[in-house]
Scaffold this active site. Structure first.
Site, PDB file in Angstrom:
ATOM      1  N   LYS A  22       0.832  -1.207   0.000  1.00 10.32           N
ATOM      2  CA  LYS A  22       0.000   0.000   0.000  1.00 10.32           C
ATOM      3  C   LYS A  22       0.866   1.257   0.000  1.00 10.32           C
ATOM      4  CE  LYS A  22      -2.891   0.894   3.620  1.00 10.32           C
ATOM      5  NZ  LYS A  22      -2.751   2.304   4.081  1.00 10.32           N
ATOM      6  N   SER A  23       1.873   1.296   0.863  1.00  8.92           N
ATOM      7  CA  SER A  23       2.717   2.500   0.955  1.00  8.92           C
ATOM      8  C   SER A  23       3.437   2.763  -0.363  1.00  8.92           C
ATOM      9  CB  SER A  23       3.765   2.324   2.058  1.00  8.92           C
ATOM     10  OG  SER A  23       3.146   2.241   3.303  1.00  8.92           O
ATOM     11  N   ARG A  27       2.915   5.973  -3.155  1.00  8.04           N
ATOM     12  CA  ARG A  27       4.052   6.823  -3.544  1.00  8.04           C
ATOM     13  C   ARG A  27       4.309   6.754  -5.034  1.00  8.04           C
ATOM     14  NH1 ARG A  27       4.158   5.604   1.690  1.00  8.04           N
ATOM     15  NH2 ARG A  27       5.501   6.667   3.170  1.00  8.04           N
ATOM     16  N   GLY A  94      -5.055   8.117   5.344  1.00  7.64           N
ATOM     17  CA  GLY A  94      -4.129   9.047   5.994  1.00  7.64           C
ATOM     18  C   GLY A  94      -2.893   9.281   5.135  1.00  7.64           C
ATOM     19  N   ASP A 322       1.659  -1.299  11.788  1.00  2.00           N
ATOM     20  CA  ASP A 322       0.370  -1.742  11.234  1.00  2.00           C
ATOM     21  C   ASP A 322       0.086  -3.218  11.519  1.00  2.00           C
ATOM     22  OD1 ASP A 322       0.007   0.803  10.268  1.00  2.00           O
ATOM     23  OD2 ASP A 322       0.694   0.326   8.247  1.00  2.00           O
ATOM     24  N   ARG A 353      -6.418   1.751  18.017  1.00  2.00           N
ATOM     25  CA  ARG A 353      -6.217   0.288  17.981  1.00  2.00           C
ATOM     26  C   ARG A 353      -5.831  -0.295  19.334  1.00  2.00           C
ATOM     27  NH1 ARG A 353      -3.455   0.134  11.984  1.00  2.00           N
ATOM     28  NH2 ARG A 353      -5.424   0.227  10.839  1.00  2.00           N
ATOM     29  N   ARG A 395      -7.682  -3.368   9.344  1.00  2.00           N
ATOM     30  CA  ARG A 395      -6.703  -4.246  10.007  1.00  2.00           C
ATOM     31  C   ARG A 395      -7.343  -5.001  11.192  1.00  2.00           C
ATOM     32  NH1 ARG A 395      -2.714  -3.768   6.794  1.00  2.00           N
ATOM     33  NH2 ARG A 395      -2.120  -1.738   5.961  1.00  2.00           N
TER      34      ARG A 395
HETATM   35  C1  S3P Z   1       2.369   4.780   6.257  1.00  2.00           C
HETATM   36  C2  S3P Z   1       2.988   5.058   7.439  1.00  2.00           C
HETATM   37  C3  S3P Z   1       2.497   4.614   8.752  1.00  2.00           C
HETATM   38  C4  S3P Z   1       1.472   3.494   8.624  1.00  2.00           C
HETATM   39  C5  S3P Z   1       0.472   3.774   7.547  1.00  2.00           C
HETATM   40  C6  S3P Z   1       1.158   3.947   6.205  1.00  2.00           C
HETATM   41  C7  S3P Z   1       2.953   5.292   5.006  1.00  2.00           C
HETATM   42  O1  S3P Z   1       1.889   5.694   9.409  1.00  2.00           O
HETATM   43  O2  S3P Z   1       0.830   3.278   9.856  1.00  2.00           O
HETATM   44  O3  S3P Z   1      -0.452   2.719   7.450  1.00  2.00           O
HETATM   45  O4  S3P Z   1       2.612   4.793   3.916  1.00  2.00           O
HETATM   46  O5  S3P Z   1       3.776   6.211   5.089  1.00  2.00           O
HETATM   47  P1  S3P Z   1       2.771   6.796  10.198  1.00  2.00           P
HETATM   48  O6  S3P Z   1       3.753   7.316   9.265  1.00  2.00           O
HETATM   49  O7  S3P Z   1       1.791   7.823  10.641  1.00  2.00           O
HETATM   50  O8  S3P Z   1       3.380   6.072  11.347  1.00  2.00           O
END
Ligand code: S3P
Length: 435
Positions: A22-23, A27, A94, A322, A353, A395
């Site tokens: 996902k991350s 990006r 987020g 996560d 959580r 999750r």
């Molecule tokens: C993420 C960073 C994490 C993670 C989120 C995805 C990212 O959050 O919990 O699910 O893709 O950069 P934080 O950077 O707020 O810790």
């Protein structure tokens, strides 16, 4: 409203692939959109969060083709985005909100971002503070440090930001804004968080620096640049998604599972360390020559067995944040005590959580005690099926579905469709290993 009933199983078998990370998927769209030329992404995660990111950039004039096997982005360069006609809908994501804030802060148009109820209650002050210090004009529309966020054009300058939290989203927002600043931008965090942004920015041609200090703090830096350039990206399988099936393989007696092509970037792979510390029978078979933009992958072989409790804290936390719902479930089945500490960040995820994990573990009969920065779990007793409230947190729904496979009796997962956020095929994949 969707509800999923999970029945206890024995002897899970099979070979599976988990969806793209996902991350990395987020990006790849963001950098592809602000790069010059075409970016081609394979193994892109078509989860709701990443689709929100695609939609937002389409609204800013970027052509993005979603084919079966790949996503193609026609990037228009650092200053090529156009003003959106409407509020950018960031959904539940987020990552979309915080990372895109860094990019939007550098544009010469006004934009507004808003999401669902959970997203609009998550803290955005953490990115507004450093971006404002850089000269960005970013405001919380209702003045509560939450989205909706309004961003107006501002001239950005380089800063050295000392982040109070180890957060890849904060670090990334600052680094992305740093592309548009007039001098070098640095972010120091108390422990190294996932470094996908640094690796990918470098792969797209930006000048990025990374230093890990002897006290565990980490500094990432970026120099402003005129342009970054489109790339071919193969997204590794998401270790956060793999964690559920690793957990299933470990907890359900008589199981053996092979999970292919899992991203094992060390800033993300804390879950594997915890499995090892709990005595898990797990083997990582390194995949040579598959590394893409610095992201390594492994095939992971898991066999069920007895787990024991462990203590998790400090700089390990950002590398598995996560995965804590799944770790907590594993701990409830493990012999002895597990302590999870230094994980206050759990309170500001898609749900709190600490509260949603402990409430649901208690419903299944586990001995668990929430703390201010984590939880304590007395494991080793069988769990019984229960009604699980996911609170629309993907999750929570997935971790407790796995808990249900190893429990006695039926487990019912409320609002189970929320798994679509990061793993739309989760229940289908679960079926394949149960048959
Ligand atoms: C993420 C960073 C994490 C993670 C989120 C995805 C990212 O959050 O919990 O699910 O893709 O950069 P934080 O950077 O707020 O810790």
């Amino acid at each position: 409203m969707s509800v999923k009933t999970i029945y206890p199983k024995r002897g899970l078998r099979g070979e599976i692939r988990v969806p793209g990370d996902k991350s990395v998927s987020h990006r790849s769209v963001m950098l592809g959109a602000i790069a010059m030329g075409t970016t081609e992404i394979t193994n892109f995660l078509k989860g709701a969060d990443c689709l929100s990111t695609i939609q937002c950039f389409r609204k800013m004039g970027i052509e993005i083709e979603q084919k079966k096997e790949r996503v193609v982005i026609r990037g228009k360069g650092l200053k090529g985005l156009t003003a959106p006609f409407e509020t950018l809908n960031v959904g539940n994501s987020g990552t979309t909100t915080r990372l895109m804030s860094g990019i939007l802060a550098g544009q010469n148009f006004k934009s507004v971002m808003s999401g669902d109820e959970s997203l609009n209650s998550r803290p955005m002050g953490r990115i507004m503070t450093p971006l404002s210090q850089m000269g960005a004009h970013i405001y919380s529309v209702y003045g509560n440090d939450c989205a909706p966020l309004k961003i107006e054009p501002g001239r950005l300058h380089g800063i050295h930001y000392q982040s109070p939290v180890a957060s890849a989203q904060v670090k990334s927002a600052v680094l992305l804004a740093g592309l548009y600043a007039d001098s070098e931008t640095l972010v120091t965090e108390p422990a190294l968080s996932r470094n996908h942004t640094e690796l990918m920015l470098q792969g797209f041609g930006a000048k990025v620096t990374s230093v890990l200090h002897s006290d565990g703090c980490a500094t990432a830096g970026i120099y402003p640049c005129k342009q970054i350039y489109g790339q071919k990206i193969h997204v590794p399988g998401d270790i956060s998604s793999a964690a559920y099936f690793i957990g299933a393989g470990l907890l359900v007696p008589g199981s053996e599972l092979l999970i292919r092509n899992v991203g094992t970037n060390p800033t993300r792979a804390g879950f594997l360390k915890v499995c090892e510390a709990m005595g898990a029978d797990i083997t990582c078979l390194e995949r040579q020559g598959t590394e893409n933009l610095g992201e390594p992958t492994c095939d992971i072989l898991v066999r069920s067995g007895t787990l024991h409790g462990t203590t998790i804290g400090g700089s390990l936390i950002p590398t598995l944040i996560d995965e804590i719902p799944m770790i907590a479930v594993m701990a409830a089945y493990a012999e002895g005590t597990t302590i999870i500490k230094d994980a206050r960040e759990l309170k500001v995820k898609e749900t709190d959580r600490i509260s949603t994990v402990t409430e649901n573990l208690k419903a299944m009969g586990a001995k668990v005690c929430p703390t201010d920065d984590g939880m304590m779990i007395e494991g080793g007793n069988p769990l019984s099926g229960a009604h699980i409230q996911s609170y629309l947190d993907h999750r929570i729904a997935m971790a407790f579905s796995i808990a249900g496979l190893a429990a006695e009796g039926e487990t019912v997962i409320e609002d189970s469709q929320c798994v679509d956020v990061s793993y739309p095929e989760f229940f289908e994949t679960m079926e394949t290993i149960c048959n």
